[in-house]
Design a protein around this motif. Structure first.
Motif, PDB file in Angstrom:
ATOM      1  N   ALA A   1       0.874  -1.277   0.010  1.00  0.00           N
ATOM      2  CA  ALA A   1      -0.067  -0.078  -0.045  1.00  0.00           C
ATOM      3  C   ALA A   1       0.737   1.337   0.004  1.00  0.00           C
ATOM      4  O   ALA A   1       0.723   2.281  -0.742  1.00  0.00           O
ATOM      5  CB  ALA A   1      -1.022   0.036   0.940  1.00  0.00           C
ATOM      6  N   SER A   2       1.835   1.190   0.726  1.00  0.00           N
ATOM      7  CA  SER A   2       2.846   2.541   0.744  1.00  0.00           C
ATOM      8  C   SER A   2       3.818   2.552  -0.377  1.00  0.00           C
ATOM      9  O   SER A   2       4.353   3.527  -0.456  1.00  0.00           O
ATOM     10  CB  SER A   2       3.324   2.435   2.175  1.00  0.00           C
ATOM     11  OG  SER A   2       4.189   1.252   2.526  1.00  0.00           O
ATOM     12  N   GLN A   3       4.311   1.330  -0.840  1.00  0.00           N
ATOM     13  CA  GLN A   3       5.549   1.246  -1.531  1.00  0.00           C
ATOM     14  C   GLN A   3       4.927   1.385  -2.995  1.00  0.00           C
ATOM     15  O   GLN A   3       5.829   1.803  -3.947  1.00  0.00           O
ATOM     16  CB  GLN A   3       6.270   0.107  -1.356  1.00  0.00           C
ATOM     17  CG  GLN A   3       6.890  -0.126  -0.043  1.00  0.00           C
ATOM     18  CD  GLN A   3       7.779   1.268   0.313  1.00  0.00           C
ATOM     19  OE1 GLN A   3       8.807   1.185  -0.357  1.00  0.00           O
ATOM     20  NE2 GLN A   3       7.296   2.160   1.331  1.00  0.00           N
ATOM     21  N   TYR A   4       3.795   0.918  -3.342  1.00  0.00           N
ATOM     22  CA  TYR A   4       3.337   0.839  -4.720  1.00  0.00           C
ATOM     23  C   TYR A   4       2.055   1.604  -5.103  1.00  0.00           C
ATOM     24  O   TYR A   4       1.864   1.892  -6.211  1.00  0.00           O
ATOM     25  CB  TYR A   4       3.213  -0.742  -5.213  1.00  0.00           C
ATOM     26  CG  TYR A   4       4.570  -1.404  -5.161  1.00  0.00           C
ATOM     27  CD1 TYR A   4       5.085  -1.438  -6.357  1.00  0.00           C
ATOM     28  CD2 TYR A   4       4.798  -2.150  -4.026  1.00  0.00           C
ATOM     29  CE1 TYR A   4       6.392  -2.087  -6.258  1.00  0.00           C
ATOM     30  CE2 TYR A   4       6.007  -2.803  -3.991  1.00  0.00           C
ATOM     31  CZ  TYR A   4       7.059  -2.697  -5.241  1.00  0.00           C
ATOM     32  OH  TYR A   4       8.161  -3.511  -5.320  1.00  0.00           O
ATOM     33  N   PHE A   5       1.153   1.891  -4.038  1.00  0.00           N
ATOM     34  CA  PHE A   5      -0.053   2.557  -4.339  1.00  0.00           C
ATOM     35  C   PHE A   5      -0.273   3.725  -3.346  1.00  0.00           C
ATOM     36  O   PHE A   5      -1.649   4.100  -3.304  1.00  0.00           O
ATOM     37  CB  PHE A   5      -0.920   1.506  -3.792  1.00  0.00           C
ATOM     38  CG  PHE A   5      -1.116   0.294  -4.630  1.00  0.00           C
ATOM     39  CD1 PHE A   5      -1.522   0.299  -6.022  1.00  0.00           C
ATOM     40  CD2 PHE A   5      -0.578  -1.112  -4.189  1.00  0.00           C
ATOM     41  CE1 PHE A   5      -1.489  -1.081  -6.922  1.00  0.00           C
ATOM     42  CE2 PHE A   5      -0.470  -2.219  -5.045  1.00  0.00           C
ATOM     43  CZ  PHE A   5      -1.041  -2.162  -6.266  1.00  0.00           C
ATOM     44  N   ALA A   6       0.789   4.399  -2.780  1.00  0.00           N
ATOM     45  CA  ALA A   6       0.783   5.514  -1.951  1.00  0.00           C
ATOM     46  C   ALA A   6       0.037   6.715  -2.683  1.00  0.00           C
ATOM     47  O   ALA A   6      -0.629   7.427  -2.061  1.00  0.00           O
ATOM     48  CB  ALA A   6       2.104   6.037  -1.362  1.00  0.00           C
ATOM     49  N   ALA A   7       0.352   6.823  -3.941  1.00  0.00           N
ATOM     50  CA  ALA A   7      -0.412   7.843  -4.639  1.00  0.00           C
ATOM     51  C   ALA A   7      -1.930   8.087  -4.602  1.00  0.00           C
ATOM     52  O   ALA A   7      -2.564   9.142  -4.727  1.00  0.00           O
ATOM     53  CB  ALA A   7       0.152   8.152  -6.274  1.00  0.00           C
TER      54      ALA A   7
ATOM     55  N   ILE B   1      10.482   3.686 -10.475  1.00  0.00           N
ATOM     56  CA  ILE B   1       9.839   3.491 -12.094  1.00  0.00           C
ATOM     57  C   ILE B   1       8.481   4.092 -12.195  1.00  0.00           C
ATOM     58  O   ILE B   1       8.045   3.886 -13.348  1.00  0.00           O
ATOM     59  CB  ILE B   1      10.142   2.165 -12.336  1.00  0.00           C
ATOM     60  CG1 ILE B   1       9.224   0.909 -11.577  1.00  0.00           C
ATOM     61  CG2 ILE B   1      11.708   1.548 -12.215  1.00  0.00           C
ATOM     62  CD1 ILE B   1       9.207  -0.129 -12.394  1.00  0.00           C
ATOM     63  N   GLY B   2       8.027   4.688 -11.259  1.00  0.00           N
ATOM     64  CA  GLY B   2       6.567   5.157 -11.369  1.00  0.00           C
ATOM     65  C   GLY B   2       5.321   4.200 -11.707  1.00  0.00           C
ATOM     66  O   GLY B   2       5.532   3.023 -10.886  1.00  0.00           O
ATOM     67  N   VAL B   3       4.503   4.656 -12.133  1.00  0.00           N
ATOM     68  CA  VAL B   3       3.144   3.723 -12.593  1.00  0.00           C
ATOM     69  C   VAL B   3       3.375   2.342 -13.108  1.00  0.00           C
ATOM     70  O   VAL B   3       2.741   1.333 -12.974  1.00  0.00           O
ATOM     71  CB  VAL B   3       2.256   4.245 -13.350  1.00  0.00           C
ATOM     72  CG1 VAL B   3       2.559   4.396 -15.201  1.00  0.00           C
ATOM     73  CG2 VAL B   3       0.893   3.822 -13.262  1.00  0.00           C
ATOM     74  N   ALA B   4       4.961   1.941 -13.647  1.00  0.00           N
ATOM     75  CA  ALA B   4       5.099   0.638 -14.128  1.00  0.00           C
ATOM     76  C   ALA B   4       5.222  -0.403 -12.961  1.00  0.00           C
ATOM     77  O   ALA B   4       5.038  -1.519 -13.115  1.00  0.00           O
ATOM     78  CB  ALA B   4       6.408   1.002 -15.074  1.00  0.00           C
ATOM     79  N   ALA B   5       5.644   0.185 -11.885  1.00  0.00           N
ATOM     80  CA  ALA B   5       5.784  -0.737 -10.744  1.00  0.00           C
ATOM     81  C   ALA B   5       4.660  -1.355 -10.318  1.00  0.00           C
ATOM     82  O   ALA B   5       4.620  -2.628 -10.191  1.00  0.00           O
ATOM     83  CB  ALA B   5       6.507   0.030  -9.639  1.00  0.00           C
TER      84      ALA B   5
ATOM     85  N   LEU C   1      -4.746   1.225   0.737  1.00  0.00           N
ATOM     86  CA  LEU C   1      -4.867   0.052   1.245  1.00  0.00           C
ATOM     87  C   LEU C   1      -5.823  -0.895   0.538  1.00  0.00           C
ATOM     88  O   LEU C   1      -5.652  -2.059   0.339  1.00  0.00           O
ATOM     89  CB  LEU C   1      -5.194  -0.177   2.813  1.00  0.00           C
ATOM     90  CG  LEU C   1      -5.201  -1.229   3.561  1.00  0.00           C
ATOM     91  CD1 LEU C   1      -3.863  -2.027   3.419  1.00  0.00           C
ATOM     92  CD2 LEU C   1      -5.391  -0.925   5.017  1.00  0.00           C
ATOM     93  N   LEU C   2      -7.026  -0.477   0.216  1.00  0.00           N
ATOM     94  CA  LEU C   2      -8.110  -0.977  -0.406  1.00  0.00           C
ATOM     95  C   LEU C   2      -7.487  -1.308  -1.864  1.00  0.00           C
ATOM     96  O   LEU C   2      -7.913  -2.829  -2.116  1.00  0.00           O
ATOM     97  CB  LEU C   2      -9.342  -0.077  -0.620  1.00  0.00           C
ATOM     98  CG  LEU C   2     -10.252  -0.058   0.373  1.00  0.00           C
ATOM     99  CD1 LEU C   2     -11.391   0.999   0.048  1.00  0.00           C
ATOM    100  CD2 LEU C   2     -11.009  -1.239   0.662  1.00  0.00           C
TER     101      LEU C   2
END
Length: 417
Positions: free
Chosen positions: A23-29, A92-96, A35-36
């Protein structure tokens, strides 16, 4: 059992990290929705389980159970190691997150095909009066995988600071999976093919397209199997899907390592009750053990969350241990029960598709639904209502399913519905 343990270790470390890390490393934006969405990526892979089940079921009923087990283990292992190498969104931005989700989909394909082969190989090798016990061994690969996943993550969390764990520590279990792949391959390449399947192959009685006669002649069993597993899977994914771990750390403010150790202890209870469920089903029947398990599961649902909310470690462990009893009794007999449902020519397809559909209906979005209910209502007891409803569906379904303990597995006469 060893191969299934490795498969589910790989599958569960993702599910646990979805709540603790991703949640924090890949979807924090996404802010409050991070988290959802992180939990939702667990569910996305479930939609590919039926695809994996259809492919592995088709090939497993055509060329054998053993070959499919080797293939699914390789697919799961490779995708898991690659997850441990995916850079974060900051790098690497949204690719991650896109790469992360694609690799999770590969895990879903593997998981969809894995269970049917493991269950059938165990049960089709078993004496008729011990199928429940033999079939429980691939089943306990799930709690052992959960135990190992939580154990390794707890160890890493204990040896690193919170910052180090989020930065790189969580990757260690994913990368260590390469060792487990080697162990699993060593074992699976030395297991003999199912004698029941060999009998069918020698008489050239395999179906050219197993899924067609399966849905033409046995679709009520596919639906019943899916509903029964959905009731078990939704409840089980409170821990295997990372919801309890996330709730205990984020809402109850318990230490991450402490929570992981509590879940490890409950996994031991789940292991024991799963073995007991398989053994008891040989004595008292699959349906009866399922029904007892669902009743226990239903009765403990609200007390479970009440004890969890005390934020007391001892009471949390007690809650999780008793929570595991109903889970084990509705999971231990499953391999034998589903194997006895179908004739050999469509058995892999039938068992795998029932399992995969049940996983979609039950566990796919259970952590996401639980998180949304808790956030929307302000109480965790809304989650208990949801899980109680799922359990009731499973319990009612068992009323309409025939007891098949001891039926001849080599009998190619279609079972009556």
């Amino acid at each position: 059992m060893v191969g299934t343990t490795i498969e589910w270790f790989d599958f569960f470390i993702y599910a646990i990290c979805a709540g603790l890390v991703f949640a924090s490393q890949y979807f924090a934006a996404l802010g409050e929705d991070a988290l959802l969405l992180s939990f939702a990526t667990i569910g996305i892979s479930f939609f590919f389980r039926p695809v994996g089940a259809i492919i592995a079921g088709h090939l497993g009923d055509r060329i054998g159970r053993r070959a499919m087990l080797i293939l699914t283990l390789l697919l799961m292992g490779v995708s898991t190691v690659l997850i441990g190498l995916v850079p974060t969104t900051a790098s690497i931005g949204v690719a991650a997150p896109i790469i992360l989700v694609l690799l999770r989909i590969l895990q879903g394909l593997s998981a969809g095909g894995e269970w049917g082969g493991a269950a059938l190989l165990a049960v089709e090798h078993a004496p008729a009066d011990r199928r429940g016990l033999y079939g429980a061994f691939p089943q306990i690969g799930v709690p052992i995988g959960l135990l190992l996943a939580n154990g390794v993550l707890a160890l890493v969390a204990g040896l690193t600071t919170a910052e180090q764990f989020l930065a790189w520590g969580w990757r260690i279990p994913f990368l260590a999976s390469v060792v487990l792949i080697a162990v699993g391959m060593f074992i699976r390449t030395r297991v003999s093919e199912s004698p029941v399947f060999e009998e069918v192959r020698q008489t050239r009685a395999q179906s050219s397209m197993p899924i067609v006669p399966l849905f033409r002649n046995h679709w009520p069993l596919v639906i019943a199997g899916a509903l029964m597993f959905a009731a078990n899977n939704a409840v089980g994914y409170m821990t295997t899907g990372g919801y309890v771990q996330s709730y205990a750390t984020r809402t109850l403010h318990l230490d991450r390592s402490t929570v992981l150790i509590a879940v490890m202890i409950s996994a031991v209870g789940w292991l024991v009750s799963t073995l007991a469920g398989g053994w008891l089903s040989d004595r008292y029947g699959r349906v009866r053990v399922y029904q007892v398990g669902f009743v226990i599961q239903l009765a403990w649902m609200f007390p479970f969350f009440a004890l969890l909310n005390t934020a007391d470690l001892g009471l949390m462990i007690l809650a999780l241990l008793l929570f595991s009893v109903g889970l084990g009794l509705t999971y231990g007999p499953q391999a034998a029960f589903y194997s006895e449902m179908y004739p050999t020519r469509v058995r892999y397809s039938g068992a795998a598709i029932s399992y995969a559909l049940g996983a979609v209906l039950g566990g796919a979005f259970a952590p996401t639904i639980a998180e949304a209910l808790q956030t929307g209502t302000g109480t965790v007891y809304s989650v208990a209502v949801y899980l109680a409803a799922m359990t009731l569906i499973g319990l009612v379904t068992t009323v309409f399913v025939k007891e098949r303990r001891g039926v001849p597995l080599s009998d190619e006469v279609a079972r009556t519905q």
